[in-house]
Design an enzyme around this catalytic site. Structure first.
Site, short mmCIF file in Angstrom:
data_model
loop_
_atom_site.label_atom_id
_atom_site.label_comp_id
_atom_site.label_asym_id
_atom_site.label_seq_id
_atom_site.Cartn_x
_atom_site.Cartn_y
_atom_site.Cartn_z
CG ASN A 9 -1.90 1.14 1.47
OD1 ASN A 9 -1.52 1.82 0.34
ND2 ASN A 9 -2.55 1.53 2.33
CD1 TRP A 10 3.54 1.06 -2.56
CD2 TRP A 10 3.61 1.76 -4.82
NE1 TRP A 10 4.66 0.22 -4.27
CE2 TRP A 10 4.11 0.97 -5.21
CE3 TRP A 10 3.07 2.93 -6.04
CZ2 TRP A 10 4.63 0.81 -6.27
CZ3 TRP A 10 4.48 2.70 -6.83
CH2 TRP A 10 4.77 1.53 -6.83
CE LYS A 11 -0.53 2.77 4.65
NZ LYS A 11 0.18 3.44 6.14
CG HIS A 94 -5.91 1.83 5.45
ND1 HIS A 94 -5.17 2.80 5.86
CD2 HIS A 94 -5.02 0.64 5.13
CE1 HIS A 94 -3.79 2.19 6.51
NE2 HIS A 94 -3.31 1.54 5.53
CD GLU A 96 -3.03 5.83 6.79
OE1 GLU A 96 -2.75 5.45 4.78
OE2 GLU A 96 -2.34 4.80 6.97
CD GLU A 166 -3.30 -2.31 7.36
OE1 GLU A 166 -2.66 -2.79 6.65
OE2 GLU A 166 -4.13 -1.04 7.11
N GLY A 172 2.81 2.69 11.43
CA GLY A 172 3.73 3.75 10.67
C GLY A 172 4.05 4.58 11.94
CB SER A 213 5.22 -0.95 12.22
OG SER A 213 5.29 -0.16 12.32
N GLY A 234 2.71 -1.15 4.26
CA GLY A 234 3.07 0.45 3.67
C GLY A 234 4.78 0.85 3.97
N GLY A 235 5.16 1.12 4.42
CA GLY A 235 6.36 2.16 3.73
C GLY A 235 7.14 1.46 3.64
P1 13P Z 1 2.51 0.56 7.46
O1 13P Z 1 3.80 -0.34 7.00
O2 13P Z 1 3.45 1.89 6.72
O3 13P Z 1 3.26 0.39 9.10
O4 13P Z 1 1.34 0.96 7.12
C1 13P Z 1 0.54 -0.21 7.10
C2 13P Z 1 -0.56 0.06 6.53
O5 13P Z 1 -1.15 0.54 7.50
C3 13P Z 1 -0.79 -0.89 5.21
O6 13P Z 1 -2.28 -0.47 4.68
#
Ligand code: 13P
Length: 254
Positions: A9-11, A94, A96, A166, A172, A213, A234-235
């Site tokens: 997930n590149w956000k 998600h 967010e 999640e 994050g 994470s 994510g990251g």
């Molecule tokens: P991180 O891997 O950056 O913690 O993000 C997880 C995430 O929200 C994937 O959808």
């Protein structure tokens, strides 16, 4: 056996040029790892060009959101069929989106149904906040989000869904859930809800990813758990070597 599924997930990150560069870096390594289902979920504007790059590679493409209506006066929104033209997956609900864009279990459920109707695989995200976790409400929250997110689905439809657990406190923060914590929720909360709603065979077939994470160092330990069927990253999905290492860790799961 559930096939492990690792999605990035590149956000809201990367320029178009950087996005194409990242996919170019991923392709040589990831194409051959067929034991793992793998996908990237970039921002909307890059879906067209990346779908061309990924065609025939076995690496899937996903969007990070979509609207549930088929078309109409919904300025700024993207319809299910528009996503399905370029993607195989869509991340829905998600945390967010729930926190910053006021998505509810009800609208997430509409999106899950709309995604299935156009042949997309929904990745339904569930997970408790830090406050909910500290109040001992993890099972209650995750049960509600799973149950309402999948409400009204037939077992056949449910079998096509992927769940991503999640925990919001792990996203994050660099503070991933331990493999035991994630396994406890996957096997002790999510899968029992799936069993109750759709029966044992479907509950056993649905992949439950962990997200929060995940990195090149902790992935193998997480994937060693029987009910952690992959990851929503994510990251670490923004850096080719890290994402490749995570996919390799999933391939080595045994
Ligand atoms: P991180 O891997 O950056 O913690 O993000 C997880 C995430 O929200 C994937 O959808």
């Amino acid at each position: 056996m559930r096939k492990p599924f690792v999605a990035g997930n590149w956000k809201m990150n990367k320029t178009g040029e950087e996005a194409r560069l990242l996919v170019a870096e991923l392709l040589p390594e990831l194409q051959s790892i067929t034991a793992v289902e793998r996908a990237v979920c970039p921002p909307f504007p890059y879906l067209v060009s990346l779908s061309n790059m990924l065609a025939g590679t076995g690496i899937g493409l996903g969007a990070q959101n979509m609207h549930w209506e088929a078309s109409g006066a919904f300025t700024g929104e993207v319809a299910p069929k528009m996503v399905a033209e370029f993607c195989q997956y869509v991340i829905l609900g998600h945390s967010e989106r729930r926190a910053y864009f006021f998505e509810t279990d009800e609208t997430v459920n509409k999106k899950v149904k709309a995604a299935l109707a156009v042949g997309l695989t929904p990745i339904l995200c569930v997970g408790e906040t830090l406050a909910e976790n500290e109040a001992g409400r993890t099972a209650e929250v995750v049960t509600r989000q799973t149950r309402l997110g999948l409400e009204g689905l037939t077992p056949e439809q449910a079998a096509r869904v992927v769940i991503a657990y999640e925990p919001v406190w792990a996203i994050g923060t660099g503070r991933a859930a331990t493999s035991e914590q994630a396994q406890a929720v996957h096997a002790g909360v999510v899968r029992p809800v799936l069993r109750e709603l759709f029966g044992e065979p479907v509950a056993q077939a649905i992949r439950i990813q962990y997200g929060g994470s995940v990195n090149a160092k902790n992935a193998a330990e997480l994937f060693s758990m029987p009910d952690i069927d992959g990851a929503l990253v994510g990251g670490a999905s923004l850096k080719a070597p890290d994402f490749i290492a995570i996919v390799k860790a999933a391939a080595a799961r045994g």
